[in-house]
Design a protein around this motif. Structure first.
Motif, PDB file in Angstrom:
ATOM      1  N   VAL A  17       0.799  -1.255  -0.015  1.00 57.40           N
ATOM      2  CA  VAL A  17      -0.080  -0.197  -0.056  1.00 57.40           C
ATOM      3  C   VAL A  17       0.895   1.505   0.081  1.00 57.40           C
ATOM      4  N   LEU A  18       1.981   1.268   0.720  1.00 56.31           N
ATOM      5  CA  LEU A  18       2.874   2.342   0.927  1.00 56.31           C
ATOM      6  C   LEU A  18       3.410   2.523  -0.687  1.00 56.31           C
ATOM      7  N   GLU A  19       4.013   1.681  -1.110  1.00 57.96           N
ATOM      8  CA  GLU A  19       4.533   2.003  -2.426  1.00 57.96           C
ATOM      9  C   GLU A  19       3.527   2.302  -3.350  1.00 57.96           C
ATOM     10  N   ALA A  20       2.325   1.772  -3.373  1.00 54.58           N
ATOM     11  CA  ALA A  20       1.323   2.209  -4.413  1.00 54.58           C
ATOM     12  C   ALA A  20       0.868   3.451  -3.963  1.00 54.58           C
ATOM     13  N   ALA A  21       0.876   4.059  -3.018  1.00 54.38           N
ATOM     14  CA  ALA A  21       0.497   5.723  -2.711  1.00 54.38           C
ATOM     15  C   ALA A  21       1.517   6.435  -2.924  1.00 54.38           C
ATOM     16  N   ALA A  22       2.996   5.948  -2.806  1.00 52.77           N
ATOM     17  CA  ALA A  22       4.026   6.797  -3.288  1.00 52.77           C
ATOM     18  C   ALA A  22       3.961   7.033  -4.463  1.00 52.77           C
ATOM     19  N   SER A  85     -12.059  12.101   0.518  1.00 49.81           N
ATOM     20  CA  SER A  85     -12.748  11.021   1.248  1.00 49.81           C
ATOM     21  C   SER A  85     -14.392  10.926   1.200  1.00 49.81           C
ATOM     22  N   ALA A  86     -14.893  12.275   1.341  1.00 50.78           N
ATOM     23  CA  ALA A  86     -16.368  12.227   1.294  1.00 50.78           C
ATOM     24  C   ALA A  86     -16.800  12.033  -0.130  1.00 50.78           C
ATOM     25  N   ALA A  87     -16.031  12.663  -0.963  1.00 49.47           N
ATOM     26  CA  ALA A  87     -16.351  12.406  -2.521  1.00 49.47           C
ATOM     27  C   ALA A  87     -16.473  11.164  -3.093  1.00 49.47           C
ATOM     28  N   ALA A  88     -15.560  10.439  -2.305  1.00 44.79           N
ATOM     29  CA  ALA A  88     -15.400   8.870  -2.740  1.00 44.79           C
ATOM     30  C   ALA A  88     -16.597   7.951  -2.125  1.00 44.79           C
ATOM     31  N   GLY A  89     -16.924   8.559  -0.918  1.00 43.51           N
ATOM     32  CA  GLY A  89     -18.245   8.069  -0.622  1.00 43.51           C
ATOM     33  C   GLY A  89     -19.466   8.147  -1.212  1.00 43.51           C
ATOM     34  N   LEU A  90     -19.622   8.935  -2.140  1.00 44.77           N
ATOM     35  CA  LEU A  90     -20.666   9.022  -3.208  1.00 44.77           C
ATOM     36  C   LEU A  90     -20.594   8.069  -4.309  1.00 44.77           C
ATOM     37  N   PRO A  91     -21.906   7.380  -4.607  1.00 42.04           N
ATOM     38  CA  PRO A  91     -23.022   7.581  -4.375  1.00 42.04           C
ATOM     39  C   PRO A  91     -23.535   6.705  -3.223  1.00 42.04           C
ATOM     40  N   GLY A  92     -22.684   5.837  -2.801  1.00 44.42           N
ATOM     41  CA  GLY A  92     -22.798   4.916  -1.610  1.00 44.42           C
ATOM     42  C   GLY A  92     -23.181   3.542  -2.407  1.00 44.42           C
ATOM     43  N   PRO A 101      -9.746  -0.486  -1.511  1.00 44.26           N
ATOM     44  CA  PRO A 101      -8.369  -0.255  -1.733  1.00 44.26           C
ATOM     45  C   PRO A 101      -7.703   0.925  -2.421  1.00 44.26           C
ATOM     46  N   ALA A 102      -8.459   1.514  -3.392  1.00 45.35           N
ATOM     47  CA  ALA A 102      -8.059   2.523  -3.996  1.00 45.35           C
ATOM     48  C   ALA A 102      -8.026   3.771  -2.836  1.00 45.35           C
ATOM     49  N   ASP A 103      -9.188   3.804  -2.230  1.00 46.33           N
ATOM     50  CA  ASP A 103      -9.388   4.831  -1.291  1.00 46.33           C
ATOM     51  C   ASP A 103      -8.492   4.831  -0.258  1.00 46.33           C
ATOM     52  N   MET A 104      -8.033   3.404   0.126  1.00 45.09           N
ATOM     53  CA  MET A 104      -7.035   3.381   1.169  1.00 45.09           C
ATOM     54  C   MET A 104      -5.527   4.102   0.802  1.00 45.09           C
ATOM     55  N   ALA A 105      -5.170   3.680  -0.590  1.00 43.62           N
ATOM     56  CA  ALA A 105      -4.147   4.122  -1.149  1.00 43.62           C
ATOM     57  C   ALA A 105      -4.019   5.677  -1.228  1.00 43.62           C
ATOM     58  N   GLN A 106      -5.156   6.386  -1.606  1.00 41.90           N
ATOM     59  CA  GLN A 106      -5.294   7.846  -1.501  1.00 41.90           C
ATOM     60  C   GLN A 106      -5.095   8.156  -0.131  1.00 41.90           C
ATOM     61  N   TYR A 107      -5.611   7.606   0.914  1.00 45.19           N
ATOM     62  CA  TYR A 107      -5.810   7.994   2.413  1.00 45.19           C
ATOM     63  C   TYR A 107      -4.175   8.037   2.867  1.00 45.19           C
ATOM     64  N   VAL A 108      -3.601   6.918   2.391  1.00 48.35           N
ATOM     65  CA  VAL A 108      -2.083   6.703   2.818  1.00 48.35           C
ATOM     66  C   VAL A 108      -1.254   7.683   2.021  1.00 48.35           C
ATOM     67  N   GLY A 196      -0.069  -3.025   8.893  1.00 46.24           N
ATOM     68  CA  GLY A 196      -0.652  -4.039   8.302  1.00 46.24           C
ATOM     69  C   GLY A 196      -2.037  -4.252   8.739  1.00 46.24           C
ATOM     70  N   VAL A 197      -2.089  -4.397  10.241  1.00 44.76           N
ATOM     71  CA  VAL A 197      -3.392  -4.729  11.154  1.00 44.76           C
ATOM     72  C   VAL A 197      -4.228  -3.499  11.095  1.00 44.76           C
ATOM     73  N   SER A 198      -3.625  -2.394  11.406  1.00 49.39           N
ATOM     74  CA  SER A 198      -4.553  -1.435  11.630  1.00 49.39           C
ATOM     75  C   SER A 198      -4.945  -0.959  10.259  1.00 49.39           C
ATOM     76  N   MET A 199      -4.221  -1.326   9.189  1.00 52.13           N
ATOM     77  CA  MET A 199      -4.767  -0.807   7.856  1.00 52.13           C
ATOM     78  C   MET A 199      -5.907  -1.815   7.414  1.00 52.13           C
ATOM     79  N   THR A 200      -6.060  -3.024   7.936  1.00 55.86           N
ATOM     80  CA  THR A 200      -7.090  -3.701   7.608  1.00 55.86           C
ATOM     81  C   THR A 200      -8.410  -3.286   8.365  1.00 55.86           C
ATOM     82  N   LYS A 201      -8.214  -2.943   9.519  1.00 57.55           N
ATOM     83  CA  LYS A 201      -9.120  -2.385  10.444  1.00 57.55           C
ATOM     84  C   LYS A 201      -9.980  -1.000   9.760  1.00 57.55           C
ATOM     85  N   LYS A 202      -9.295  -0.143   9.122  1.00 58.73           N
ATOM     86  CA  LYS A 202      -9.592   0.896   8.423  1.00 58.73           C
ATOM     87  C   LYS A 202     -10.416   0.568   7.016  1.00 58.73           C
TER      88      LYS A 202
END
Length: 277
Positions: A17-22, A85-92, A101-108, A196-202
């Motif tokens: 995830v770190l490498e993808a985010a970078a 993050s809010a925009a990524a939550g639309l339209p639900g 997964p893409a949102d996680m990379a963006q967050y990281v 890795g554990v924390s990321m799974t929870k998020k």
């Protein structure tokens, strides 16, 4: 306590995830451009140029200015991370779960952005080599920075050790050997496993928020706001506490950093998430 196999699996998961985010556009921060833009309202040109050539500490920039610049950067990155993050939550809806997964990379990616900005204003050297892929040393220190942000106490020890090494160097750069093979490397691997554990929870929390139509945007944005800001402040406080950021010359009194003591492994513990200043 996780087993060695589980730790290795989680470590690899976070590294991916770190490498993808970078690699995401805009994640890498140009140190010189950032310092020039952040300091132009506070310092004269000569002081800015010295801060870029050496460090803000070597340029004698006051702790008050450093703190103000850091707070401005945190507010800016929090606003960007929350909005996206809010925009990524639309339209639900359940179909949105595939975007997590893409949102996680963006967050990281946003975590890496603020980590770099805080590192540079608090007198750390350039973390990325222009035009090159992320190397092991850079991945290692970014892992430790993210670890500090999420409350892994062992990561604080790692960052403190690396800071002491940099402060003792005549040439200001990341200690490649320590981060990739030596003293700090086992710490990086342990912290990455915890992350890795924390990321799974998020991922789960974010996925649940996105699955709720319309309200998903508000929930996703609120989740980001409630975590990103206090995590950034946690890293800021730790970096501000290090000798590396003190307004004085560095490198003239080089010291032997081989004898840095023994690290005590402490399990990760995420601190409270209230918005503290």
């Amino acid at each position: 306590m996780p087993t060695s196999d589980a730790l290795e699996t989680n470590s690899s998961k976070f590294s991916q995830v770190l490498e993808a985010a970078a690699k995401l556009p805009g994640v890498r921060i140009n140190r010189a451009a950032y310092l020039r833009g952040a300091l132009k309202r506070h310092c004269d040109e000569e002081q800015i140029e010295r801060a870029i050539a050496e460090s803000p500490a070597a340029a004698g920039i006051s702790s008050e200015v450093i703190k103000e610049v850091a707070n401005t950067s945190i507010s800016y990155e929090t606003s960007k991370a929350t909005g996206l993050s809010a925009a990524a939550g639309l339209p639900g809806g359940l179909l949105m779960l595939g975007t997590v997964p893409a949102d996680m990379a963006q967050y990281v990616g946003h975590m890496l952005r603020i980590a770099q900005k805080l590192a540079y204003i608090y007198s750390w050297p350039d973390l990325f080599v222009e035009g090159e892929e992320i190397d092991e040393a850079t991945e290692g220190i970014l892992t430790l920075f993210v670890g500090v942000m999420v409350g892994v106490q062992l990561a604080q020890s790692g960052v403190t050790k690396v800071s002491a090494m940099i402060a003792a160097q005549v040439v200001k750069k990341l200690p490649q050997q320590a981060l990739t093979k030596g003293l700090i490397y086992p710490i990086v691997k342990r912290v990455a496993g915890y992350l890795g554990v924390s990321m799974t929870k998020k991922l789960f929390a974010s996925g649940v928020a996105k699955a709720i139509p319309v309200l998903g945007a508000a929930l996703s944005g609120s989740l980001t706001l409630a975590t990103f800001y206090p995590m950034s402040k946690r890293l800021q406080r730790h970096l501000a506490s290090l000798e590396l950021t003190k307004a004085k010359q560095r490198g003239d009194d080089a010291q032997n950093v081989d004898d840095l003591g023994t690290l005590v492994v402490v399990d990760d513990g995420t601190a409270e998430s209230e918005l503290t200043s």
